[in-house]
Design a protein around this motif. Structure first.
Motif, PDB file in Angstrom:
ATOM      1  N   UNK A   1      10.294  -8.742   0.466  1.00 17.25           N
ATOM      2  CA  UNK A   1      11.186  -9.196   1.462  1.00 17.25           C
ATOM      3  C   UNK A   1      12.318  -8.565   1.528  1.00 17.25           C
ATOM      4  N   UNK A   2      12.696  -7.611   0.652  1.00 21.72           N
ATOM      5  CA  UNK A   2      14.031  -6.955   0.673  1.00 21.72           C
ATOM      6  C   UNK A   2      13.734  -5.844   1.945  1.00 21.72           C
ATOM      7  N   UNK A   3      12.691  -5.484   2.382  1.00 22.44           N
ATOM      8  CA  UNK A   3      12.442  -4.651   3.302  1.00 22.44           C
ATOM      9  C   UNK A   3      13.107  -5.085   4.760  1.00 22.44           C
ATOM     10  N   UNK A   4      13.802  -4.176   5.182  1.00 22.25           N
ATOM     11  CA  UNK A   4      14.750  -4.891   6.357  1.00 22.25           C
ATOM     12  C   UNK A   4      13.970  -4.378   7.723  1.00 22.25           C
ATOM     13  N   UNK A   5      13.055  -3.422   7.711  1.00 18.92           N
ATOM     14  CA  UNK A   5      12.384  -2.962   8.814  1.00 18.92           C
ATOM     15  C   UNK A   5      11.334  -4.032   9.232  1.00 18.92           C
ATOM     16  N   UNK A   6      10.996  -4.023  10.555  1.00 18.94           N
ATOM     17  CA  UNK A   6       9.848  -4.595  10.994  1.00 18.94           C
ATOM     18  C   UNK A   6       8.686  -4.632  10.250  1.00 18.94           C
ATOM     19  N   UNK A   7       8.190  -5.578   9.926  1.00 16.56           N
ATOM     20  CA  UNK A   7       7.060  -5.667   8.741  1.00 16.56           C
ATOM     21  C   UNK A   7       5.843  -6.491   9.548  1.00 16.56           C
ATOM     22  N   UNK A   8       4.641  -5.959   9.543  1.00 19.32           N
ATOM     23  CA  UNK A   8       3.436  -6.481   9.919  1.00 19.32           C
ATOM     24  C   UNK A   8       2.482  -6.532   8.778  1.00 19.32           C
ATOM     25  N   UNK A   9       1.933  -7.850   8.626  1.00 22.71           N
ATOM     26  CA  UNK A   9       1.047  -7.971   7.367  1.00 22.71           C
ATOM     27  C   UNK A   9      -0.173  -8.793   7.872  1.00 22.71           C
ATOM     28  N   UNK A  10      -1.453  -8.383   7.245  1.00 22.10           N
ATOM     29  CA  UNK A  10      -2.436  -9.136   7.280  1.00 22.10           C
ATOM     30  C   UNK A  10      -3.067  -9.877   5.918  1.00 22.10           C
ATOM     31  N   UNK A  11      -3.720 -10.979   5.853  1.00 22.84           N
ATOM     32  CA  UNK A  11      -4.266 -11.491   4.651  1.00 22.84           C
ATOM     33  C   UNK A  11      -5.038 -10.756   3.988  1.00 22.84           C
ATOM     34  N   UNK A  12      -5.666 -10.431   2.907  1.00 19.59           N
ATOM     35  CA  UNK A  12      -6.511  -9.962   2.313  1.00 19.59           C
ATOM     36  C   UNK A  12      -7.748 -10.991   1.997  1.00 19.59           C
ATOM     37  N   UNK A  13      -8.742 -10.480   1.206  1.00 17.73           N
ATOM     38  CA  UNK A  13      -9.827 -11.560   0.525  1.00 17.73           C
ATOM     39  C   UNK A  13      -9.097 -12.327  -0.375  1.00 17.73           C
ATOM     40  N   UNK A  14      -7.981 -12.073  -1.037  1.00 19.80           N
ATOM     41  CA  UNK A  14      -7.427 -12.670  -2.144  1.00 19.80           C
ATOM     42  C   UNK A  14      -6.528 -13.539  -1.830  1.00 19.80           C
ATOM     43  N   UNK A  15      -6.085 -13.963  -0.493  1.00 17.80           N
ATOM     44  CA  UNK A  15      -5.287 -14.835  -0.002  1.00 17.80           C
ATOM     45  C   UNK A  15      -5.506 -15.212   1.341  1.00 17.80           C
ATOM     46  N   UNK A  16      -5.406 -16.749   1.558  1.00 13.02           N
ATOM     47  CA  UNK A  16      -5.604 -17.180   2.970  1.00 13.02           C
ATOM     48  C   UNK A  16      -4.327 -16.936   3.988  1.00 13.02           C
TER      49      UNK A  16
END
Length: 204
Positions: A50-65
């Motif tokens: 979360x220290x990353x200040x650039x636009x960030x796009x994430x998707x969950x894996x199979x280890x988290x909903x």
């Protein structure tokens, strides 16, 4: 545009710290799932990332909903979690359309803890994917960057069909550890199994 892509941190804090350093040179950061291990330790890497200040796009894996993921990133202002939906990122040149679908596709053999979806459900979640953008999935398109350590292909038919239909410029995925860092072309699309070390992709 410089895009930092990664996947499959699996609670690796050293890898997360390195990605924060790399992100200083990026215009966009994309993470393709599996931050936790079996729903444990999601904050281990997210608290660093979360220290990353650039636009960030994430998707969950199979280890988290996706619900766990969105709750854990709720205070990360420049982060967008995608799962069956999209995000339009304005840039100085032109807007970039991103679409994301997380989880294991098809259903994995790992049991009830794994956050998985069958191909039919994945097809529905991919139906509105725009053409010519960036597709972020945890699972790879089948027969691309999805060869396991025994040489078997483990990817998704529905994701491959979406890529061929929509021709995204870039597909960022992970999930199959033995193909981390591998890049292939599928039609006009670059497919990257990103891995935890991080790969910088330059996209026009």
């Amino acid at each position: 545009m410089n895009i930092l892509c990664f996947s499959d941190l699996h609670r690796d804090q050293d890898a997360a710290e390195h990605l924060v350093e790399m992100a200083a040179q990026a215009d966009l950061v994309i993470g393709a799932g599996d931050f936790a291990n079996r729903h444990q330790g999601l904050s281990d890497t997210l608290d660093i990332l979360r220290r990353i200040e650039k636009p960030t796009c994430l998707v969950p894996g199979n280890g988290e909903t996706v619900d766990e993921f969105r709750q854990a990133t709720r205070d990360w202002a420049n982060c967008r979690v995608l799962h069956g939906d999209g995000w339009t990122l304005p840039t100085t040149a032109s807007d970039i359309e991103l679409w994301g679908v997380g989880g294991g596709i098809p259903v994995t053999p790992f049991g009830d803890w794994s956050y998985d979806f069958d191909e039919e459900t994945a097809t529905e979640m991919l139906a509105a994917c725009p053409s010519g953008g960036i597709l972020v999935t945890h699972s790879p398109p089948i027969d691309t960057v999805d060869h396991d350590s025994a040489g078997r292909i483990r990817g998704s038919h529905s994701i491959r069909a979406c890529v061929l239909r929509c021709q995204p410029k870039l597909v960022v995925c992970g999930h199959i550890h033995s193909d981390w860092g591998k890049q292939v072309q599928l039609g006009t699309s670059l497919i990257l199994n990103a891995g935890p070390a991080g790969t910088m992709i330059q996209l026009d």
